[in-house]
Design an enzyme around this catalytic site. Sequence first.
Site, PDB file in Angstrom:
ATOM      1  N   GLY A 133     -12.517  -3.253   1.857  1.00  0.00           N
ATOM      2  CA  GLY A 133     -13.562  -4.139   1.376  1.00  0.00           C
ATOM      3  C   GLY A 133     -14.821  -3.346   1.100  1.00  0.00           C
ATOM      4  O   GLY A 133     -15.262  -2.548   1.932  1.00  0.00           O
TER       5      GLY A 133
ATOM      6  N   ILE B  61     -13.044  -9.211   7.036  1.00  0.00           N
ATOM      7  CA  ILE B  61     -14.428  -9.669   6.893  1.00  0.00           C
ATOM      8  C   ILE B  61     -14.564 -10.509   5.626  1.00  0.00           C
ATOM      9  O   ILE B  61     -14.488  -9.992   4.508  1.00  0.00           O
ATOM     10  CB  ILE B  61     -15.403  -8.474   6.851  1.00  0.00           C
ATOM     11  CG1 ILE B  61     -15.199  -7.573   8.081  1.00  0.00           C
ATOM     12  CG2 ILE B  61     -16.847  -8.965   6.769  1.00  0.00           C
ATOM     13  CD1 ILE B  61     -15.412  -8.272   9.409  1.00  0.00           C
TER      14      ILE B  61
ATOM     15  N   GLU C 256       0.801  -1.219   0.000  1.00  0.00           N
ATOM     16  CA  GLU C 256       0.000   0.000   0.000  1.00  0.00           C
ATOM     17  C   GLU C 256       0.839   1.278   0.000  1.00  0.00           C
ATOM     18  O   GLU C 256       0.295   2.362  -0.238  1.00  0.00           O
ATOM     19  CB  GLU C 256      -0.952   0.000   1.197  1.00  0.00           C
ATOM     20  CG  GLU C 256      -2.004  -1.101   1.117  1.00  0.00           C
ATOM     21  CD  GLU C 256      -2.851  -1.222   2.365  1.00  0.00           C
ATOM     22  OE1 GLU C 256      -3.966  -1.747   2.247  1.00  0.00           O
ATOM     23  OE2 GLU C 256      -2.396  -0.803   3.455  1.00  0.00           O
TER      24      GLU C 256
ATOM     25  N   MET D  14      -9.236  -2.096   8.394  1.00  0.00           N
ATOM     26  CA  MET D  14      -8.706  -2.428   9.709  1.00  0.00           C
ATOM     27  C   MET D  14      -7.923  -1.313  10.402  1.00  0.00           C
ATOM     28  O   MET D  14      -7.400  -1.547  11.493  1.00  0.00           O
ATOM     29  CB  MET D  14      -7.829  -3.689   9.603  1.00  0.00           C
ATOM     30  CG  MET D  14      -8.593  -4.917   9.133  1.00  0.00           C
ATOM     31  SD  MET D  14      -7.558  -6.404   8.968  1.00  0.00           S
ATOM     32  CE  MET D  14      -7.078  -6.704  10.674  1.00  0.00           C
ATOM     33  N   GLU D  15      -7.829  -0.124   9.810  1.00  0.00           N
ATOM     34  CA  GLU D  15      -7.003   0.922  10.426  1.00  0.00           C
ATOM     35  C   GLU D  15      -7.623   2.316  10.482  1.00  0.00           C
ATOM     36  O   GLU D  15      -7.277   3.118  11.362  1.00  0.00           O
ATOM     37  CB  GLU D  15      -5.659   1.062   9.672  1.00  0.00           C
ATOM     38  CG  GLU D  15      -4.754  -0.121   9.732  1.00  0.00           C
ATOM     39  CD  GLU D  15      -5.025  -1.139   8.650  1.00  0.00           C
ATOM     40  OE1 GLU D  15      -4.708  -2.316   8.851  1.00  0.00           O
ATOM     41  OE2 GLU D  15      -5.573  -0.755   7.581  1.00  0.00           O
TER      42      GLU D  15
ATOM     43  N   ASP E 255     -11.695  -5.836  -2.614  1.00  0.00           N
ATOM     44  CA  ASP E 255     -12.581  -6.991  -2.511  1.00  0.00           C
ATOM     45  C   ASP E 255     -13.957  -6.521  -2.076  1.00  0.00           C
ATOM     46  O   ASP E 255     -14.111  -5.412  -1.572  1.00  0.00           O
ATOM     47  CB  ASP E 255     -12.036  -8.013  -1.505  1.00  0.00           C
ATOM     48  CG  ASP E 255     -11.900  -7.418  -0.101  1.00  0.00           C
ATOM     49  OD1 ASP E 255     -12.844  -7.584   0.688  1.00  0.00           O
ATOM     50  OD2 ASP E 255     -10.870  -6.787   0.195  1.00  0.00           O
TER      51      ASP E 255
END
Length: 232
Positions: A78, A152, A12, A173-174, A197
């Site tokens: 996601g 997830i 990233e 997640m961040e 995704d």
Amino acid sequence: MKIGIIGAMEEEVTLLRDKIEKRQTISLGGCEIYTGQLNGTEVALLKSGIGKVAAALGATLLLEHCKPDVIINTGSAGGLAPTLKVGDIVVSDEARYHDADVTAFGYEYGQLPGCPAGFKADDKLIAAAEACIAELNLNAVRGLIVSGDAFINGSVGLAKIRHNFPQAIAVEMEATAIAHVCHNFNVPFVVVRAISDVADQQSHLSFDEFLAVAAKQSSLMVESLVQKLAHG
């Protein structure tokens, strides 16, 4: 203006890092910060590591050591909004935790004591991001991004998020941990991520396949946004 940029994973940050001129590397607390100039603009790029604790630690170190004027959180996410496809862009107007529950004491789901229920992104940064999206002719959605320490990829986790945050456009997640730190430091932030995704039972396979696509799109957006913020 000095612009702080935060990504969690090597994939990233690598495209942006490779473009930083006069680059110097600072290693602190398991994080790496790359300072220098991106197309003539002073930047500090953080590779934080994955998850809320790593993101909060890294964001704090970045703010304390480099003193950026604004923070951009980049990377992958996601997709939750039905119109989103791999490579599309999501821009935060707010970030919330999807895995915090202190409702027994009267707080909203996702709210921590002493904190707002959600962390609002900066209006000027949102406007600049949306201007870049229009100029680059990218598909994008603006809205709520939710964060938690889980990838997830199953119907149970997805259903819980959709139940608690039906308006959420993306999950990762961040971002909320970074937003939380920016709130405490009173530093403007925005989350600009690309979809890797769709958060379903096959999302782990999609993520592995399309992370590079998401990284390329998010890096393109961030580079454009840095230029926009520095030069209008």
